[in-house]
Design an enzyme around this catalytic site. Structure first.
Site, PDB file in Angstrom:
ATOM      1  N   ASP A  42       0.849  -1.193   0.000  1.00 59.41           N
ATOM      2  CA  ASP A  42       0.000   0.000   0.000  1.00 59.41           C
ATOM      3  C   ASP A  42       0.888   1.248   0.000  1.00 59.41           C
ATOM      4  O   ASP A  42       1.622   1.487   0.964  1.00 59.41           O
ATOM      5  CB  ASP A  42      -0.899  -0.011   1.244  1.00 59.41           C
ATOM      6  CG  ASP A  42      -2.036   0.983   1.160  1.00 59.41           C
ATOM      7  OD1 ASP A  42      -2.163   1.664   0.131  1.00 59.41           O
ATOM      8  OD2 ASP A  42      -2.811   1.082   2.134  1.00 59.41           O
ATOM      9  N   ASP A  43       0.852   2.019  -1.089  1.00 57.76           N
ATOM     10  CA  ASP A  43       1.596   3.286  -1.193  1.00 57.76           C
ATOM     11  C   ASP A  43       3.108   3.098  -1.299  1.00 57.76           C
ATOM     12  O   ASP A  43       3.863   4.024  -1.012  1.00 57.76           O
ATOM     13  CB  ASP A  43       1.319   4.200   0.013  1.00 57.76           C
ATOM     14  CG  ASP A  43      -0.074   4.810   0.000  1.00 57.76           C
ATOM     15  OD1 ASP A  43      -0.946   4.288  -0.710  1.00 57.76           O
ATOM     16  OD2 ASP A  43      -0.286   5.800   0.706  1.00 57.76           O
ATOM     17  N   CYS A  82      -6.023   4.459  -3.975  1.00 68.46           N
ATOM     18  CA  CYS A  82      -6.257   3.087  -3.514  1.00 68.46           C
ATOM     19  C   CYS A  82      -7.522   2.442  -4.076  1.00 68.46           C
ATOM     20  O   CYS A  82      -7.461   1.398  -4.722  1.00 68.46           O
ATOM     21  CB  CYS A  82      -6.316   3.064  -1.988  1.00 68.46           C
ATOM     22  SG  CYS A  82      -4.850   3.716  -1.172  1.00 68.46           S
ATOM     23  N   LYS A 141      -5.940  -5.235   3.777  1.00 76.34           N
ATOM     24  CA  LYS A 141      -6.773  -4.097   3.372  1.00 76.34           C
ATOM     25  C   LYS A 141      -7.762  -4.483   2.275  1.00 76.34           C
ATOM     26  O   LYS A 141      -7.418  -5.164   1.323  1.00 76.34           O
ATOM     27  CB  LYS A 141      -5.862  -2.973   2.882  1.00 76.34           C
ATOM     28  CG  LYS A 141      -6.584  -1.783   2.288  1.00 76.34           C
ATOM     29  CD  LYS A 141      -5.603  -0.684   1.947  1.00 76.34           C
ATOM     30  CE  LYS A 141      -6.261   0.471   1.212  1.00 76.34           C
ATOM     31  NZ  LYS A 141      -5.351   1.608   1.035  1.00 76.34           N
ATOM     32  N   HIS A 143     -10.953  -1.901   1.353  1.00 72.63           N
ATOM     33  CA  HIS A 143     -11.199  -0.536   0.863  1.00 72.63           C
ATOM     34  C   HIS A 143     -12.077  -0.487  -0.387  1.00 72.63           C
ATOM     35  O   HIS A 143     -11.941   0.396  -1.226  1.00 72.63           O
ATOM     36  CB  HIS A 143      -9.881   0.189   0.602  1.00 72.63           C
ATOM     37  CG  HIS A 143      -9.987   1.679   0.778  1.00 72.63           C
ATOM     38  ND1 HIS A 143      -8.934   2.542   0.565  1.00 72.63           N
ATOM     39  CD2 HIS A 143     -11.047   2.467   1.120  1.00 72.63           C
ATOM     40  CE1 HIS A 143      -9.310   3.789   0.789  1.00 72.63           C
ATOM     41  NE2 HIS A 143     -10.592   3.763   1.130  1.00 72.63           N
ATOM     42  N   HIS A 298       1.414   2.440   4.244  1.00 70.11           N
ATOM     43  CA  HIS A 298       0.521   3.599   4.368  1.00 70.11           C
ATOM     44  C   HIS A 298       0.684   4.218   5.759  1.00 70.11           C
ATOM     45  O   HIS A 298       0.927   3.515   6.734  1.00 70.11           O
ATOM     46  CB  HIS A 298      -0.923   3.132   4.168  1.00 70.11           C
ATOM     47  CG  HIS A 298      -1.898   4.210   3.844  1.00 70.11           C
ATOM     48  ND1 HIS A 298      -2.245   5.194   4.748  1.00 70.11           N
ATOM     49  CD2 HIS A 298      -2.619   4.462   2.724  1.00 70.11           C
ATOM     50  CE1 HIS A 298      -3.138   5.996   4.193  1.00 70.11           C
ATOM     51  NE2 HIS A 298      -3.374   5.580   2.963  1.00 70.11           N
ATOM     52  N   ASP A 350      -0.145  -0.935  -4.917  1.00 73.97           N
ATOM     53  CA  ASP A 350      -1.400  -0.493  -5.531  1.00 73.97           C
ATOM     54  C   ASP A 350      -1.230   0.788  -6.336  1.00 73.97           C
ATOM     55  O   ASP A 350      -2.010   1.075  -7.236  1.00 73.97           O
ATOM     56  CB  ASP A 350      -2.514  -0.348  -4.488  1.00 73.97           C
ATOM     57  CG  ASP A 350      -2.198   0.642  -3.378  1.00 73.97           C
ATOM     58  OD1 ASP A 350      -1.049   1.134  -3.298  1.00 73.97           O
ATOM     59  OD2 ASP A 350      -3.104   0.920  -2.564  1.00 73.97           O
ATOM     60  N   HIS A 351      -0.211   1.592  -6.028  1.00 73.46           N
ATOM     61  CA  HIS A 351       0.143   2.795  -6.795  1.00 73.46           C
ATOM     62  C   HIS A 351       1.444   3.325  -6.224  1.00 73.46           C
ATOM     63  O   HIS A 351       2.077   2.675  -5.388  1.00 73.46           O
ATOM     64  CB  HIS A 351      -0.962   3.854  -6.736  1.00 73.46           C
ATOM     65  CG  HIS A 351      -1.466   4.146  -5.363  1.00 73.46           C
ATOM     66  ND1 HIS A 351      -0.698   4.790  -4.423  1.00 73.46           N
ATOM     67  CD2 HIS A 351      -2.636   3.841  -4.747  1.00 73.46           C
ATOM     68  CE1 HIS A 351      -1.378   4.883  -3.294  1.00 73.46           C
ATOM     69  NE2 HIS A 351      -2.557   4.312  -3.453  1.00 73.46           N
ATOM     70  N   LYS A 375       1.590   9.592  -5.643  1.00 75.82           N
ATOM     71  CA  LYS A 375       0.220   9.176  -5.352  1.00 75.82           C
ATOM     72  C   LYS A 375      -0.745  10.341  -5.563  1.00 75.82           C
ATOM     73  O   LYS A 375      -0.513  11.455  -5.102  1.00 75.82           O
ATOM     74  CB  LYS A 375       0.140   8.702  -3.899  1.00 75.82           C
ATOM     75  CG  LYS A 375      -1.276   8.414  -3.399  1.00 75.82           C
ATOM     76  CD  LYS A 375      -1.242   8.004  -1.934  1.00 75.82           C
ATOM     77  CE  LYS A 375      -2.658   7.761  -1.410  1.00 75.82           C
ATOM     78  NZ  LYS A 375      -2.647   7.322   0.006  1.00 75.82           N
TER      79      LYS A 375
END
Length: 585
Positions: A42-43, A82, A141, A143, A298, A350-351, A375
């Site tokens: 994540d991130d 996300c 996660k 989301h 994150h 994810d990015h 992001k």
């Protein structure tokens, strides 16, 4: 004589292995039904990982995964935020097709208690693999929504989208989950509540003064009292907002049950790692699909004590190194259970990393290497180019590097094909199978064009001109950045439209094959093919737009506003609190 026979025997073995490897590398593995382990950070910035050029953060386990497998250098998220990126990952479709976007400034699902989420008519790869007999699990996660009309209808829940097992966080880790952390939500809401409280207090004073001086009728005392009460309630809500958010959004679920509300952050990582190991052991007879969706990296960068202070990049670097250790623990479990050679492992983010995530002078977001942006910044490479690593020992050639455009959406058709399932024919699937590129049986990606959305607005598109090897990138809109940094004015995340966005006509053009950092925009004067390229891309964009169908936008205000009757609650609302995880032991 013995030596000669021994030599011949070993030569035969070596030749057999080599021929077997060549056959495996070029053979059709469709329907081979391997176990599948998908790990999504994540991130995480592409520049945070050793095998992508980092020399100051230690990621030995992820690096070894690349050494033993295939590394994708042009792996792309379908969105730089996300919720839409994860929707595209699971469905193989641009998020605009499923309505997992907004047209009103909401970049992700904002609360656990909203009605928006991944629509029930969308098909995830988990659902197809479940139908093919796979045991399916998601840890970490989600989301992508929970409920639609009541607090326990679970219309967007992972168990409705093909997962047999879910343990994790239905919303997302946020800075607001840790007291004193980087606020993504409460600071803005507190300002609004305080402003509203001041207005209500001013109204109350005006009415009371008017009644006291007889400028208003005596009946004005009643609305003055009402305005005073409203002001007091708004002030109280502002004061307790942080604690309310922690209870409302920062909780854990097992299946449909809330088991820890609010989360005990120090125990979250051990609990999730423990659950992943248990899932692998429980389903070692296979086939299984496990999506390990890390809460790392994150904010608020929750890191256990043994990793604190170990890195050269503060809390962020510590958090990356802890996640790498978790990757190693999961891979060690595959080894211990004899699952390594029968399991395809995939690792990505994810990015891109969040350059704007800072606490004072300390950077709490990632590094995107040479790539511009981060992001939330629409189509800039830094927000969408991510690590992509695939390992399958004995099938995929170790150490292979693929420089062709690939997408997180490609995971959908790839794993469906491996499981022996069928890609849905009743809808557009934008992903393309990775298998020919991974096996080395194809030289070029099936993606001639890839589009880069920011909410429902198309910000950029890329064209891989195979005949020449050029990789063109066209930007129709970009966020307005401050002159002194790669950050947006007064925002944690850049907008997709409005005053904070620059529109480009003619569009900005870059040749990523020569300028991967997008540092020098080409013009008709500097690039003879400028008009030819931009017109070719425009035709592809128009063809794509004709393929879109109207769908409800799940992230717009109607589906993305907190609703008390949808609030997941362990106990009686609003007193939501429990801990059924046994301290993580």
């Amino acid at each position: 004589m013995f030596r000669l026979e021994w030599t011949r025997t070993w030569l035969a073995v070596i030749l057999g292995v080599a021929l077997g490897w060549e056959a495996a590398a070029g053979s059709d593995v469709s329907g081979s039904r391997p176990n599948i382990l998908l790990m999504l950070a994540d991130d995480l910035g592409i520049g945070d990982v050793g095998c992508y050029g980092n020399r100051t953060i230690r990621t030995p386990n992820i690096d070894q995964l690349a050494t033993d497998g295939v590394r994708l250098t042009q792996h792309l998220a379908a969105a730089s935020m996300c919720t839409p990126s994860r929707a595209a990952f699971l469905t193989g479709r641009y998020p605009v097709r499923s309505g997992m976007v907004s047209s009103s400034g909401y970049r992700v699902l904002q609360w656990a208690a909203v009605s928006g989420g991944l629509p029930t008519n969308e098909t995830t790869f988990a659902k197809i693999l479940q139908e093919q007999g796979y045991a399916t699990g998601l840890i970490g996660k989600w989301h992508l929504g929970l409920n639609c009309e009541r607090a326990e209808d679970h219309c967007h829940h992972p168990l409705l989208h093909g997962f047999d097992h879910f343990f994790g966080m239905p919303l997302s880790m946020m800075g607001d989950c840790a007291p004193g952390g980087l606020s993504e939500k409460s600071a803005r809401l507190q300002r609004r509540l305080e402003s509203a409280a001041h207005v209500a207090a001013l109204v109350a004073l005006t009415l009371a003064a008017g009644a006291a001086t007889h400028l208003l009728p005596r009946g004005a005392w009643a609305p003055a009292a009402g305005a005073t009460l409203v002001a007091a309630l708004l002030a109280a809500a502002s004061h307790f907002l942080g604690a309310l958010i922690v209870h409302a959004d920062c909780f854990l679920m097992r299946g449909h049950d809330i088991t820890q509300q609010p989360m005990r952050l120090a125990l979250t990582m051990p609990l999730m790692l423990q659950d992943a190991v248990a899932f692998l052991r429980r389903h070692k007879e296979g086939p299984f699909l496990l999506v390990m969706s890390f809460l790392h990296v994150h904010t608020p960068l929750v890191t256990t004590g043994k990793f604190l202070g170990r890195s050269r990049h503060g809390l962020y670097g510590d958090n990356v190194e802890e996640m790498d250790w978790m990757v190693g623990q999961i891979l060690d479990t595959l080894d211990a259970e004899g699952l390594t050679r029968s399991t395809l492992v995939y690792f990505a983010s994810d990015h891109g990393g969040a350059l704007e995530a800072r606490m004072g002078s300390e950077q709490h977001g990632g590094w995107n290497g040479i790539y511009r942006g981060s992001k939330g910044m629409g189509g800039w490479e830094g927000g969408i180019r991510v690590p992509g690593i695939v390992r399958w020992p004995g099938v995929l050639p170790a150490g292979r590097v693929v420089h062709e455009p690939t997408s997180l959406m490609d995971v959908f058709p790839t794993v469906v094909e491996l499981a022996g399932g069928q890609v849905p024919q009743d809808r557009v699937i934008d992903g393309r199978t990775l298998l020919p590129l991974l096996l080395g049986t194809a030289s070029h990606s099936d993606h001639e064009f890839l589009l880069h959305y920011c909410e429902s607005s198309l910000h950029a598109a890329r064209w891989h001109q195979r005949q020449t090897g050029a990789l063109w990138k066209v930007h129709y809109a970009t966020p307005a950045l401050r002159a002194d940094s790669d950050a947006c004015y007064g925002r944690l995340v850049c907008p997709c439209s409005g005053d904070g966005v620059l529109r480009h006509d003619p569009p900005l053009l870059f040749d990523l094959s020569r300028d991967p950092s997008e540092a020098h925009a080409l013009t008709p004067d500097t690039e003879p093919l400028f008009h030819q390229v931009t017109e070719r891309v425009a035709r592809a964009v128009e063809r794509h737009r004709r393929s879109l169908r109207p769908v409800p936008l799940q992230l717009d205000a109607w589906g993305n506003t907190w609703r008390p009757w949808l609030q997941p609650c362990c106990g009686r609302f609003p007193f939501c609190a429990c801990d059924r995880e046994g301290g993580g032991q």
